[in-house]
Design a protein around this motif. Structure first.
Motif, PDB file in Angstrom:
ATOM      1  N   LYS A  72     -24.844 -15.529  -0.899  1.00 10.35           N
ATOM      2  CA  LYS A  72     -24.963 -14.636   0.252  1.00 10.35           C
ATOM      3  C   LYS A  72     -24.790 -13.201  -0.218  1.00 10.35           C
ATOM      4  N   LEU A 117     -32.637  -5.654   4.428  1.00 13.07           N
ATOM      5  CA  LEU A 117     -31.501  -6.416   3.912  1.00 13.07           C
ATOM      6  C   LEU A 117     -30.362  -6.419   4.911  1.00 13.07           C
ATOM      7  N   LYS A 118     -29.620  -7.510   4.896  1.00 18.16           N
ATOM      8  CA  LYS A 118     -28.499  -7.634   5.821  1.00 18.16           C
ATOM      9  C   LYS A 118     -27.325  -8.258   5.065  1.00 18.16           C
ATOM     10  N   MET A 121     -26.708 -12.185   4.413  1.00 16.56           N
ATOM     11  CA  MET A 121     -27.942 -12.978   4.468  1.00 16.56           C
ATOM     12  C   MET A 121     -28.001 -13.969   3.311  1.00 16.56           C
ATOM     13  N   ASP A 122     -28.738 -15.066   3.542  1.00 15.31           N
ATOM     14  CA  ASP A 122     -28.856 -16.117   2.529  1.00 15.31           C
ATOM     15  C   ASP A 122     -29.805 -15.692   1.417  1.00 15.31           C
ATOM     16  N   LEU A 123     -29.381 -15.939   0.186  1.00 13.48           N
ATOM     17  CA  LEU A 123     -30.176 -15.584  -0.983  1.00 13.48           C
ATOM     18  C   LEU A 123     -30.363 -16.818  -1.856  1.00 13.48           C
ATOM     19  N   PRO A 146     -34.142 -12.994  -0.800  1.00 11.20           N
ATOM     20  CA  PRO A 146     -33.803 -13.545   0.500  1.00 11.20           C
ATOM     21  C   PRO A 146     -34.499 -14.888   0.724  1.00 11.20           C
ATOM     22  N   LYS A 148     -36.510 -17.400   2.741  1.00  8.53           N
ATOM     23  CA  LYS A 148     -37.502 -17.197   3.804  1.00  8.53           C
ATOM     24  C   LYS A 148     -37.013 -17.778   5.124  1.00  8.53           C
ATOM     25  N   SER A 150     -34.546 -16.658   6.931  1.00 11.13           N
ATOM     26  CA  SER A 150     -33.109 -16.500   7.217  1.00 11.13           C
ATOM     27  C   SER A 150     -32.852 -15.144   7.864  1.00 11.13           C
TER      28      SER A 150
END
Ligand SMILES: [Zn+2]
Length: 150
Positions: A72, A117-118, A121-123, A146, A148, A150
């Motif tokens: 993340k 970007l956040k 977020m899931d990476l 990232p 896709k 998410s």
């Protein structure tokens, strides 16, 4: 210059930025992973791997672990200056891995803008080019992109 049969290879080479940091898939269906160290005794995981667990401080408790597929976004910054050969701007970040460690990484596969970007977020891990060297070879390393959707 003398030419031997084995020297016929002229294409660009893909060269890992450092040996022993990550596994690059050699066949379709294979997944990349980071080569870390995990303590058999307390579970502490470190990347890049350390030979001695900083919690247990005992010899022989660390073993190789394959980690890093998911993480993340912990924090990031968009860097508008770059070293020669690197693309600019780039996104530098810290990624919190599912297995625990927080590691430094470039972010790829997304526009280098604050809106794209956040935090949190899931990476996912990808092994891809980070720059070219002087001979035109591709220097590859681990990066995160990232996930896709998410
Ligand atoms: Zn330990």
């Amino acid at each position: 210059m003398e030419t031997k049969l084995g020297d016929k290879f002229e294409g660009k080479k893909r060269v890992p930025v450092e040996e022993g940091l990550f596994h690059q898939p050699q066949a379709t269906g294979e997944e990349p992973y980071l080569i870390a160290a995990k303590c058999k005794k307390c579970g502490f995981t470190d990347f890049p791997g350390t030979p001695v667990c900083p919690r247990c401080v005992e010899p022989g408790t660390m073993e190789e672990a394959h980690i890093g597929k998911k993480g993340k976004l912990e924090t990031f910054s968009i860097v508008r200056s770059a070293l020669p050969g690197f693309t600019s701007p780039s996104i530098q970040s810290y990624v919190k891995l599912e297995e625990g460690p927080v590691i430094w990484s470039l972010i790829t596969g997304v526009e280098p803008s604050e809106d794209a970007l956040k935090i949190g977020m899931d990476l996912e891990l990808v092994i891809s080019k980070v720059r070219d060297d002087e001979d035109g070879n591709e220097i590859i390393s681990y990066q995160y992109q990232p996930v896709k959707g998410s």
